[in-house]
Design a protein around this motif. Structure first.
Motif, short mmCIF file in Angstrom:
data_model
loop_
_atom_site.label_atom_id
_atom_site.label_comp_id
_atom_site.label_asym_id
_atom_site.label_seq_id
_atom_site.Cartn_x
_atom_site.Cartn_y
_atom_site.Cartn_z
N GLY A 157 0.93 -1.10 0.10
CA GLY A 157 -0.10 -0.01 0.02
C GLY A 157 0.83 1.26 0.10
N ASP A 158 2.16 1.32 -0.44
CA ASP A 158 2.89 2.24 -0.40
C ASP A 158 3.77 2.40 -1.84
OD1 ASP A 158 2.61 2.61 2.40
OD2 ASP A 158 4.36 1.30 2.92
N VAL A 159 4.40 3.59 -1.85
CA VAL A 159 5.22 4.02 -2.95
C VAL A 159 6.68 3.99 -2.00
CG1 VAL A 159 6.21 5.51 -4.54
CG2 VAL A 159 3.65 5.18 -4.52
N SER A 160 7.75 3.48 -2.49
CA SER A 160 8.93 3.22 -1.71
C SER A 160 10.00 4.01 -2.60
CB SER A 160 9.37 1.95 -1.45
OG SER A 160 9.75 1.22 -2.71
N VAL A 161 10.59 4.64 -2.20
CA VAL A 161 11.77 5.46 -2.86
C VAL A 161 13.00 5.38 -2.21
CG1 VAL A 161 12.61 7.79 -3.56
CG2 VAL A 161 10.17 7.22 -3.55
N GLU A 162 14.00 4.52 -2.93
CA GLU A 162 15.53 4.40 -2.44
C GLU A 162 16.13 5.23 -3.15
OE1 GLU A 162 16.19 0.03 -2.95
OE2 GLU A 162 14.64 -0.49 -1.59
N TYR A 163 17.25 6.07 -2.76
CA TYR A 163 18.10 6.71 -3.58
C TYR A 163 19.31 6.90 -2.93
CZ TYR A 163 17.46 10.38 -0.23
OH TYR A 163 17.54 11.28 1.32
N THR A 164 20.40 7.41 -4.05
CA THR A 164 21.94 7.47 -3.65
C THR A 164 22.31 8.82 -4.19
OG1 THR A 164 22.32 4.85 -3.71
CG2 THR A 164 24.06 6.63 -3.66
N LEU A 165 23.13 9.36 -3.33
CA LEU A 165 23.41 10.78 -3.78
C LEU A 165 25.12 10.72 -3.71
CD1 LEU A 165 21.63 13.23 -0.91
CD2 LEU A 165 21.08 12.87 -3.26
N ALA A 166 25.76 11.26 -4.69
CA ALA A 166 27.09 11.16 -4.71
C ALA A 166 27.62 12.44 -5.27
CB ALA A 166 27.41 10.14 -6.08
N ASN A 167 28.33 13.17 -4.43
CA ASN A 167 28.99 14.55 -4.57
C ASN A 167 30.08 14.35 -5.69
OD1 ASN A 167 30.34 17.02 -4.71
ND2 ASN A 167 30.33 16.99 -2.43
N ARG A 168 29.85 15.01 -6.91
CA ARG A 168 31.00 14.81 -7.80
C ARG A 168 31.87 16.17 -8.03
NH1 ARG A 168 31.02 10.01 -7.39
NH2 ARG A 168 29.22 8.83 -8.68
N SER A 169 31.55 17.00 -7.16
CA SER A 169 32.00 18.26 -7.05
C SER A 169 33.66 18.25 -6.37
CB SER A 169 31.16 19.45 -6.36
OG SER A 169 29.99 19.81 -7.19
N ASP A 170 34.25 19.49 -6.39
CA ASP A 170 35.52 19.44 -5.80
C ASP A 170 35.38 20.14 -4.43
OD1 ASP A 170 36.78 18.32 -7.95
OD2 ASP A 170 37.09 20.37 -8.90
N ALA A 171 33.95 20.54 -3.95
CA ALA A 171 33.71 21.32 -2.72
C ALA A 171 32.67 20.45 -2.03
CB ALA A 171 33.28 22.67 -3.05
N PRO A 172 32.74 20.74 -0.80
CA PRO A 172 31.43 19.99 0.12
C PRO A 172 30.21 20.59 -0.27
CG PRO A 172 33.29 20.96 1.54
CD PRO A 172 33.50 21.31 0.16
N LEU A 173 29.11 19.82 -0.37
CA LEU A 173 27.70 20.04 -0.66
C LEU A 173 26.83 20.33 0.83
CD1 LEU A 173 27.18 18.19 -3.98
CD2 LEU A 173 27.96 20.87 -3.62
N VAL A 174 26.15 21.24 0.89
CA VAL A 174 24.97 20.82 2.07
C VAL A 174 23.77 20.42 1.23
CG1 VAL A 174 23.31 21.90 3.63
CG2 VAL A 174 25.71 22.70 3.56
#
Length: 190
Positions: A37-54
């Motif tokens: 009875g749900d929609v499931s979301v699985e995700y991965t974030l990858a920082n491809r920058s040279d600087a930190p990201l918030v």
């Protein structure tokens, strides 16, 4: 006539310009499915920058109201009818029409953000029921809508850490913070 030596010089200049003008890059990989009875979301974030990201992924809190929190996932009905499941800055007081927030343009609410270092990645998942009440727009609140037969998309907001946009000591960011949005592929809920 362009000589090979000139071509090499032009390529080096182009590469140097590209290296100096890097935009923050956050790769988002999303797997969405209807399960039970749900929609499931699985995700991965990858920082491809040279600087930190918030990454704005922690939901809302309000320093003026201890104990109050909301999120981290917000549900919006877009103008095109797509249902956006998001972890990003969305707030009616950011818009020129402040009637939804008592005429005040700068609310006290803050969104939680976490730092993703260059080259790092992180995964998370969540579920939403097939019957939801949207958070946005305000006119859609308290109106349950079924997700069956609808298109949903997951989006996340982020910003590059800079001298002008530093990491906050408490991990809370105001709704007016800079934001880039990245979305996964739309998913048709059966």
């Amino acid at each position: 006539m362009i000589r090979p030596r000139h071509v090499v010089a032009l390529l080096l200049v182009a590469a140097a310009v590209a290296a100096c003008s890097s935009d923050p890059e956050l790769d988002l990989t999303v797997h969405t499915a209807a399960t039970g009875g749900d929609v499931s979301v699985e995700y991965t974030l990858a920082n491809r920058s040279d600087a930190p990201l918030v990454v704005y992924d922690g939901g809302w809190t309000d320093p003026a109201q201890p104990g109050w929190s909301r999120g981290p996932t917000e549900i919006s009905v877009r103008d095109d009818g797509v249902i956006e499941l998001s972890r990003r800055i969305i707030h009616p007081c950011q818009t020129p029409d402040t009637s939804e927030c008592g005429g005040v343009r700068v609310p006290t609410e803050r969104i939680r953000g976490s730092v993703l270092e260059p080259g790092a990645s992180r995964s998370d998942s969540f579920r939403v029921p097939l019957q939801v009440e949207p958070d946005h727009p305000v006119s859609a609140q308290h109106t349950p809508i079924p997700l069956s037969g609808r298109t949903v998309v997951f989006c996340v907001g982020f910003t590059e850490v800079t001298d002008d946009n530093p990491v906050t000591a408490n991990g809370l960011y105001p709704p007016g913070s800079p934001q880039t949005i990245v979305c996964g592929e739309p998913f048709q809920v059966p």
